[in-house]
Structure formats: structure tokens, C-alpha cells
Design a protein around this motif. Structure first.
Motif, PDB file in Angstrom:
ATOM      1  N   GLN A  57       0.845  -1.202   0.000  1.00  0.00           N
ATOM      2  CA  GLN A  57       0.000   0.000   0.000  1.00  0.00           C
ATOM      3  C   GLN A  57       0.878   1.248   0.000  1.00  0.00           C
ATOM      4  OE1 GLN A  57      -3.230  -0.639  -0.485  1.00  0.00           O
ATOM      5  NE2 GLN A  57      -2.605  -2.790  -0.424  1.00  0.00           N
ATOM      6  N   THR A  58       0.254   2.431   0.063  1.00  0.00           N
ATOM      7  CA  THR A  58       1.047   3.671   0.050  1.00  0.00           C
ATOM      8  C   THR A  58       0.537   4.650   1.102  1.00  0.00           C
ATOM      9  OG1 THR A  58      -0.414   4.577  -1.655  1.00  0.00           O
ATOM     10  CG2 THR A  58       1.643   3.622  -2.423  1.00  0.00           C
ATOM     11  N   SER A  60      -0.170   8.494   1.456  1.00  0.00           N
ATOM     12  CA  SER A  60      -0.450   9.518   0.443  1.00  0.00           C
ATOM     13  C   SER A  60       0.565  10.648   0.510  1.00  0.00           C
ATOM     14  CB  SER A  60      -1.840  10.097   0.641  1.00  0.00           C
ATOM     15  OG  SER A  60      -2.787   9.069   0.759  1.00  0.00           O
ATOM     16  N   GLY A  84      -9.560   3.195   4.900  1.00  0.00           N
ATOM     17  CA  GLY A  84      -8.184   3.026   4.421  1.00  0.00           C
ATOM     18  C   GLY A  84      -7.203   3.685   5.381  1.00  0.00           C
ATOM     19  N   GLY A  86      -4.229   2.636   6.352  1.00  0.00           N
ATOM     20  CA  GLY A  86      -2.850   2.576   5.857  1.00  0.00           C
ATOM     21  C   GLY A  86      -1.866   2.795   6.992  1.00  0.00           C
ATOM     22  N   SER A  87      -1.025   3.801   6.874  1.00  0.00           N
ATOM     23  CA  SER A  87      -0.015   4.092   7.891  1.00  0.00           C
ATOM     24  C   SER A  87      -0.610   4.743   9.138  1.00  0.00           C
ATOM     25  CB  SER A  87       1.030   5.050   7.313  1.00  0.00           C
ATOM     26  OG  SER A  87       0.418   6.310   7.069  1.00  0.00           O
ATOM     27  N   TYR A  89      -1.330   8.001   9.033  1.00  0.00           N
ATOM     28  CA  TYR A  89      -0.921   9.415   8.960  1.00  0.00           C
ATOM     29  C   TYR A  89      -2.130  10.339   8.786  1.00  0.00           C
ATOM     30  CZ  TYR A  89       1.471  13.635   7.310  1.00  0.00           C
ATOM     31  OH  TYR A  89       1.907  14.925   7.155  1.00  0.00           O
ATOM     32  N   ILE A 104     -11.028   2.558   9.280  1.00  0.00           N
ATOM     33  CA  ILE A 104     -11.148   1.129   8.938  1.00  0.00           C
ATOM     34  C   ILE A 104     -10.061   0.719   7.952  1.00  0.00           C
ATOM     35  CG2 ILE A 104     -12.681  -0.674   8.046  1.00  0.00           C
ATOM     36  CD1 ILE A 104     -15.047   1.073   8.648  1.00  0.00           C
ATOM     37  N   GLU A 105      -9.406  -0.411   8.237  1.00  0.00           N
ATOM     38  CA  GLU A 105      -8.363  -0.945   7.363  1.00  0.00           C
ATOM     39  C   GLU A 105      -8.604  -2.439   7.182  1.00  0.00           C
ATOM     40  OE1 GLU A 105      -5.624   0.227   5.492  1.00  0.00           O
ATOM     41  OE2 GLU A 105      -5.616  -1.911   5.023  1.00  0.00           O
ATOM     42  N   GLY A 131     -11.612  -4.189   9.154  1.00  0.00           N
ATOM     43  CA  GLY A 131     -12.892  -4.516   8.546  1.00  0.00           C
ATOM     44  C   GLY A 131     -12.933  -4.132   7.090  1.00  0.00           C
ATOM     45  N   ASP A 132     -14.106  -4.318   6.493  1.00  0.00           N
ATOM     46  CA  ASP A 132     -14.285  -3.980   5.089  1.00  0.00           C
ATOM     47  C   ASP A 132     -14.914  -2.597   4.975  1.00  0.00           C
ATOM     48  OD1 ASP A 132     -14.833  -3.734   2.449  1.00  0.00           O
ATOM     49  OD2 ASP A 132     -16.123  -5.490   2.296  1.00  0.00           O
ATOM     50  N   VAL A 203      -4.458   3.870  -4.468  1.00  0.00           N
ATOM     51  CA  VAL A 203      -4.609   2.415  -4.592  1.00  0.00           C
ATOM     52  C   VAL A 203      -6.117   2.107  -4.572  1.00  0.00           C
ATOM     53  CG1 VAL A 203      -2.392   1.877  -3.487  1.00  0.00           C
ATOM     54  CG2 VAL A 203      -4.452   2.017  -2.081  1.00  0.00           C
ATOM     55  N   PRO A 204      -6.518   0.949  -5.124  1.00  0.00           N
ATOM     56  CA  PRO A 204      -7.954   0.667  -5.193  1.00  0.00           C
ATOM     57  C   PRO A 204      -8.583   0.328  -3.845  1.00  0.00           C
ATOM     58  CG  PRO A 204      -6.676  -1.116  -6.220  1.00  0.00           C
ATOM     59  CD  PRO A 204      -5.694  -0.074  -5.790  1.00  0.00           C
ATOM     60  N   LEU A 205      -9.831   0.715  -3.701  1.00  0.00           N
ATOM     61  CA  LEU A 205     -10.656   0.270  -2.586  1.00  0.00           C
ATOM     62  C   LEU A 205     -11.099  -1.148  -2.961  1.00  0.00           C
ATOM     63  CD1 LEU A 205     -12.068   1.215   0.063  1.00  0.00           C
ATOM     64  CD2 LEU A 205     -14.036   1.817  -1.351  1.00  0.00           C
TER      65      LEU A 205
HETATM   66  N1  SAH Z   1      -4.775   7.069   4.605  1.00  0.00           N
HETATM   67  C1  SAH Z   1      -3.584   6.272   4.393  1.00  0.00           C
HETATM   68  C2  SAH Z   1      -3.364   5.928   2.940  1.00  0.00           C
HETATM   69  C3  SAH Z   1      -3.806   4.549   2.764  1.00  0.00           C
HETATM   70  S1  SAH Z   1      -3.674   3.784   1.177  1.00  0.00           S
HETATM   71  C4  SAH Z   1      -2.371   6.935   5.004  1.00  0.00           C
HETATM   72  O1  SAH Z   1      -2.461   8.079   5.446  1.00  0.00           O
HETATM   73  O2  SAH Z   1      -1.323   6.270   5.070  1.00  0.00           O
HETATM   74  C5  SAH Z   1      -5.278   3.025   1.158  1.00  0.00           C
HETATM   75  C6  SAH Z   1      -5.550   1.971   2.200  1.00  0.00           C
HETATM   76  O3  SAH Z   1      -6.866   1.494   1.970  1.00  0.00           O
HETATM   77  C7  SAH Z   1      -4.643   0.746   2.131  1.00  0.00           C
HETATM   78  O4  SAH Z   1      -4.002   0.575   3.354  1.00  0.00           O
HETATM   79  C8  SAH Z   1      -5.599  -0.398   1.809  1.00  0.00           C
HETATM   80  O5  SAH Z   1      -5.238  -1.624   2.429  1.00  0.00           O
HETATM   81  C9  SAH Z   1      -6.914   0.132   2.353  1.00  0.00           C
HETATM   82  N2  SAH Z   1      -8.104  -0.483   1.769  1.00  0.00           N
HETATM   83  C10 SAH Z   1      -8.332  -0.841   0.488  1.00  0.00           C
HETATM   84  N3  SAH Z   1      -9.549  -1.393   0.360  1.00  0.00           N
HETATM   85  C11 SAH Z   1     -10.113  -1.392   1.599  1.00  0.00           C
HETATM   86  C12 SAH Z   1     -11.380  -1.828   2.120  1.00  0.00           C
HETATM   87  N4  SAH Z   1     -12.317  -2.373   1.352  1.00  0.00           N
HETATM   88  N5  SAH Z   1     -11.610  -1.666   3.440  1.00  0.00           N
HETATM   89  C13 SAH Z   1     -10.680  -1.101   4.254  1.00  0.00           C
HETATM   90  N6  SAH Z   1      -9.476  -0.675   3.811  1.00  0.00           N
HETATM   91  C14 SAH Z   1      -9.187  -0.812   2.506  1.00  0.00           C
END
Ligand code: SAH
Length: 213
Positions: A57-58, A60, A84, A86-87, A89, A104-105, A131-132, A203-205
């Protein structure tokens, strides 16, 4: 320790790129981005670029984090849902500007690491959830604001349902990674009002199972 010179450089860059809200700039100044990136990338932590994190993942780009936060128009009493983590941040930045953040991640590894970083920073108003994100978080709905940090083709229906009347969602939408645009969706008495903001690359959801291992 945060590199103060680099941190100041980053804030100046955000100002140059048009971020004006003093509260957003202050939040960006207060949260050291290097705590959220892998040590291998520490020297790039204060550059205005996205960086890789675990699980493919990334994190942003700081400008996009600041821009999305500014567009959310947060108030101190707001309850915010982030999809999402992610980190962590973006969650940390949000935490400085509203009452409560639920984030949620789908990857347990990322959720745990984000939770640890937020604890290290003594940030107590963020709840991390594995979770989703397509389903939102019904136990805490409705939310004043929803921010989605991964791209979908359409805004998930469950998230629109969980947005308060008068609420706002910021979400990257697009068919392909090269054709995404950040969209502001306002829930008005006349219905949903969509405003395209700028082109982005997220990155894709992802649809489907939570990754617990
Ligand atoms: N906001 C983050 C950037 C995250 S990148 C930051 O500040 O670092 C997007 C994140 O969305 C990834 O970690 C990915 O695993 C998560 N993601 C993708 N699809 C998802 C879903 N259906 N439910 C929860 N998280 C999801």
C-alpha cells in the motif's frame, strides 16, 4: 525526533501549493510524517511524494492529505469516518481537527502498526478498526464527514447512507488508476451534490475479505 527544518520546508511547500487553512497547516506541522514511513524512506518523509508502506500500500502525498483535510471543512465537534487507515498518517492529521475519528483498514498488519504509532503520539481520539470499508461502520453512524483514501468506481452506498444530512464525503473515484478524480459529495436537502476537485492516483478500494494474517 522530527527533523524541524524538513518539517518547516514541507509546510512552506503546502502553502505554495495553495493550502490556506491555518488549522490544517498547524496539524500538518504537529504530526511528524517520518513516524509513519519505513525507516528505509525516512530521508524522503518530508518530500511531497507518496511512499510505499507494508502490504503493497502507500502513504499519500502530504499535499493530497492536506488538501483532502481542508476540503472536509472539519469542526471541533465532528465525528469522522476514514476508510483506508494505511499508515495512520491521515488519521493522525484528522485527529487534531475533530472530536473523534473511526478508521477502517482491511489489513490487520497495517491496522496494528497504525494503532501503535497513534498511541506513541498519545492520540486518544482515533479508533482503528479492522474490517471492510465498503460496509462503513454502522455502530457509530451517522458521521459528519467521511474520507475515503482508496479509489472506487462509485461511492459505496453504505457510506452514503452513513453520512449525516448536511454531511460531506471526500473520495477518489475513477474507472482506472490513471483516470481518478477526487470528488466532494455533499448530502443536501435536494440530494447528493458532487463536485470534482482534482486528479489523483490512489490504490484501489478492494472488495472482499479482510486480511488477518
Ligand atoms: N490514509 C492512508 C493511505 C492509505 S492507502 C495513510 O495516510 O497512510 C489506502 C488503504 O486502503 C490501504 O491501506 C488499503 O489496504 C486500504 N483499503 C483498500 N480497500 C479497503 C477496504 N475495502 N476496506 C478497508 N481498507 C481498505
Amino acid at each position: 525526533m522530527a527533523d524541524v527544518q524538513n518539517q518547516i520546508g514541507l509546510i512552506m511547500q503546502l502553502r505554495r501549493r495553495g493550502i490556506r487553512d491555518p488549522n490544517v497547516l498547524r496539524a500538518m506541522e504537529r504530526i511528524p510524517r517520518e513516524l509513519f514511513v519505513d525507516e528505509a524512506f525516512s530521508e524522503h518523509a518530508y518530500q511531497d511524494i507518496a511512499l510505499p508502506i507494508e502490504c503493497g500500500q502507500t502513504i499519500s502525498q502530504p499535499f493530497v492529505v492536506a488538501y483532502m483535510t481542508e476540503k472536509l471543512d472539519l469542526k471541533p465537534n465532528h465525528k469522522v469516518l476514514e476508510i483506508g487507515t494505511g499508515s495512520g498518517y491521515q488519521s493522525a492529521i484528522l485527529s487534531q481537527l475533530c472530536r473523534r475519528v473511526y478508521t477502517i483498514e482491511r489489513w490487520r498488519e497495517l491496522q496494528k502498526a497504525a494503532e501503535a504509532r497513534l498511541a506513541e503520539l498519545k492520540i486518544a481520539n482515533v479508533t482503528t478498526i479492522i474490517g471492510d470499508g465498503w460496509l462503513g461502520w454502522p455502530p457509530q453512524a451517522p458521521f459528519d464527514r467521511i474520507i475515503v483514501t482508496a479509489a472506487a468506481v462509485d461511492a459505496p452506498a453504505a457510506l452514503l447512507d452513513q453520512l449525516k444530512d448536511g454531511g460531506r464525503m471526500i473520495i477518489p473515484l475513477g474507472e482506472t488508476r490513471d483516470s481518478q478524480s477526487l470528488v466532494q459529495i455533499d448530502k443536501t436537502p435536494e440530494g447528493l451534490a458532487e463536485t470534482p476537485l482534482l486528479s489523483v492516483r490512489f490504490v484501489p478500494l478492494v472488495h472482499g475479505r479482510v486480511k488477518r494474517d
